[in-house]
Design an enzyme around this catalytic site. Structure first.
Site, PDB file in Angstrom:
ATOM      1  N   HIS A 146      -4.251   0.987   7.570  1.00 32.33           N
ATOM      2  CA  HIS A 146      -3.070   1.542   7.647  1.00 32.33           C
ATOM      3  C   HIS A 146      -2.845   2.701   6.742  1.00 32.33           C
ATOM      4  O   HIS A 146      -2.273   3.855   6.959  1.00 32.33           O
ATOM      5  CB  HIS A 146      -1.861   0.510   7.457  1.00 32.33           C
ATOM      6  CG  HIS A 146      -0.458   1.058   7.502  1.00 32.33           C
ATOM      7  ND1 HIS A 146       0.517   0.552   8.402  1.00 32.33           N
ATOM      8  CD2 HIS A 146       0.398   1.599   6.743  1.00 32.33           C
ATOM      9  CE1 HIS A 146       1.384   1.211   8.005  1.00 32.33           C
ATOM     10  NE2 HIS A 146       1.603   1.918   6.865  1.00 32.33           N
ATOM     11  N   GLU A 147      -3.149   2.590   5.517  1.00 34.28           N
ATOM     12  CA  GLU A 147      -3.165   3.509   4.490  1.00 34.28           C
ATOM     13  C   GLU A 147      -4.056   4.934   4.767  1.00 34.28           C
ATOM     14  O   GLU A 147      -3.717   6.004   4.502  1.00 34.28           O
ATOM     15  CB  GLU A 147      -3.559   3.100   3.071  1.00 34.28           C
ATOM     16  CG  GLU A 147      -2.345   2.108   2.638  1.00 34.28           C
ATOM     17  CD  GLU A 147      -1.026   2.178   2.742  1.00 34.28           C
ATOM     18  OE1 GLU A 147      -0.587   3.603   2.548  1.00 34.28           O
ATOM     19  OE2 GLU A 147      -0.069   1.559   3.059  1.00 34.28           O
TER      20      GLU A 147
ATOM     21  N   GLN B 137       2.957   9.879   1.463  1.00 36.56           N
ATOM     22  CA  GLN B 137       4.253   9.240   1.394  1.00 36.56           C
ATOM     23  C   GLN B 137       4.939   9.605   0.289  1.00 36.56           C
ATOM     24  O   GLN B 137       6.506   9.604   0.225  1.00 36.56           O
ATOM     25  CB  GLN B 137       4.088   7.766   1.446  1.00 36.56           C
ATOM     26  CG  GLN B 137       3.451   7.253   2.852  1.00 36.56           C
ATOM     27  CD  GLN B 137       3.442   5.698   2.891  1.00 36.56           C
ATOM     28  OE1 GLN B 137       2.439   5.213   2.581  1.00 36.56           O
ATOM     29  NE2 GLN B 137       4.636   5.222   3.257  1.00 36.56           N
TER      30      GLN B 137
ATOM     31  N   GLY C 120       0.879  -1.273  -0.084  1.00 39.14           N
ATOM     32  CA  GLY C 120       0.030  -0.044   0.082  1.00 39.14           C
ATOM     33  C   GLY C 120       1.099   1.197  -0.009  1.00 39.14           C
ATOM     34  O   GLY C 120       1.887   1.150   0.305  1.00 39.14           O
TER      35      GLY C 120
ATOM     36  N   CYS D 281       6.230   0.079   7.655  1.00 42.56           N
ATOM     37  CA  CYS D 281       5.890   1.078   6.853  1.00 42.56           C
ATOM     38  C   CYS D 281       6.975   1.813   5.847  1.00 42.56           C
ATOM     39  O   CYS D 281       8.054   1.765   6.479  1.00 42.56           O
ATOM     40  CB  CYS D 281       5.318   2.351   7.644  1.00 42.56           C
ATOM     41  SG  CYS D 281       4.854   3.890   6.757  1.00 42.56           S
ATOM     42  N   LEU D 282       6.563   1.855   4.711  1.00 43.82           N
ATOM     43  CA  LEU D 282       7.970   2.511   3.905  1.00 43.82           C
ATOM     44  C   LEU D 282       8.371   3.752   4.313  1.00 43.82           C
ATOM     45  O   LEU D 282       9.754   4.012   4.183  1.00 43.82           O
ATOM     46  CB  LEU D 282       7.309   2.473   2.495  1.00 43.82           C
ATOM     47  CG  LEU D 282       7.161   1.298   1.746  1.00 43.82           C
ATOM     48  CD1 LEU D 282       6.285   1.608   0.317  1.00 43.82           C
ATOM     49  CD2 LEU D 282       8.102   0.467   1.437  1.00 43.82           C
TER      50      LEU D 282
ATOM     51  N   HIS E 288      -2.625   7.197   6.967  1.00 42.72           N
ATOM     52  CA  HIS E 288      -1.843   8.195   6.308  1.00 42.72           C
ATOM     53  C   HIS E 288      -2.545   9.447   5.967  1.00 42.72           C
ATOM     54  O   HIS E 288      -2.004  10.557   6.234  1.00 42.72           O
ATOM     55  CB  HIS E 288      -0.899   7.629   5.196  1.00 42.72           C
ATOM     56  CG  HIS E 288       0.286   6.931   5.744  1.00 42.72           C
ATOM     57  ND1 HIS E 288       1.110   7.371   6.195  1.00 42.72           N
ATOM     58  CD2 HIS E 288       0.415   5.502   5.542  1.00 42.72           C
ATOM     59  CE1 HIS E 288       2.251   6.479   6.256  1.00 42.72           C
ATOM     60  NE2 HIS E 288       1.761   5.347   5.846  1.00 42.72           N
TER      61      HIS E 288
END
Length: 192
Positions: free
Chosen positions: A148-149, A50, A45, A106-107, A152
């Protein structure tokens, strides 16, 4: 085109993002770049903040997780078929089920993984990449990735769900990420 991923500590990651309209500049290209960026960094995702865009847009591909499960693991998520989708102007309508822990990463917070507790399912209203209205219910791992996304685009990170002691224990790692003292195999933008 692969876009650089914004690292922990960058202010855009704490912004509640804005809804967009179909005439948002270069939207189709942005979505294509987000897919390429997500896959290029081995993500499942990716949210627009991000990649330094404070808008309510994220992409999810949980199919790759579901397809990668062993047969005995799939029985833990019998109703989760996975999804590959674009979510624009998303708003959670309802959550349901017991909370359960799952190890998240997480990236934007590389090399940090922790168990996070979230509800089993969510119903979310959004528009797809063609601005067609959608309202769907997701559960299992797919719900988890969407939660999770979604966090953000609301200016939250998975570490916000951790107990204060656990967050304090991560302080050094998080400071190193903010300072760029970390090595990853994808492009990152660090806070100045």
């Amino acid at each position: 085109m692969i876009l650089p991923i914004v690292a922990y500590g960058h202010p855009v990651l704490r912004k509640v993002c804005d809804d967009i309209t179909p005439d948002y500049p270069n939207l189709k290209e942005l979505i294509a770049n987000m897919w390429e960026t997500m896959y290029g960094s081995n993500g499942v995702g990716l949210a627009a903040p991000q990649v330094n865009r404070p808008i309510r847009l994220f992409v999810v591909d949980s199919l790759q997780i579901i397809e990668g499960l062993e047969e005995d693991e799939k029985k833990d998520y019998p109703d989760d078929k996975g999804v590959k989708a674009v979510f624009i102007n998303a708003h959670i309508v309802a959550t349901d089920g017991d909370e359960w822990d799952y190890n998240e990463g997480c990236l934007s917070i590389p090399k940090v993984r922790e168990d996070v507790s979230r509800p089993e399912s969510l119903t979310i209203r959004y528009v797809d990449e063609h601005f067609q209205p959608q309202e769907r219910t997701f559960n299992g791992i797919t719900a988890r990735v969407i939660f999770h996304e979604y966090d953000h685009i609301d200016g939250k990170l998975f570490i916000d769900h951790l107990k204060p002691l656990k967050r304090r224990m991560l302080k050094g790692k998080l400071e190193n990420i903010t300072k760029g003292k970390i090595s990853v195999d994808y492009k990152m933008v660090f806070p100045k």
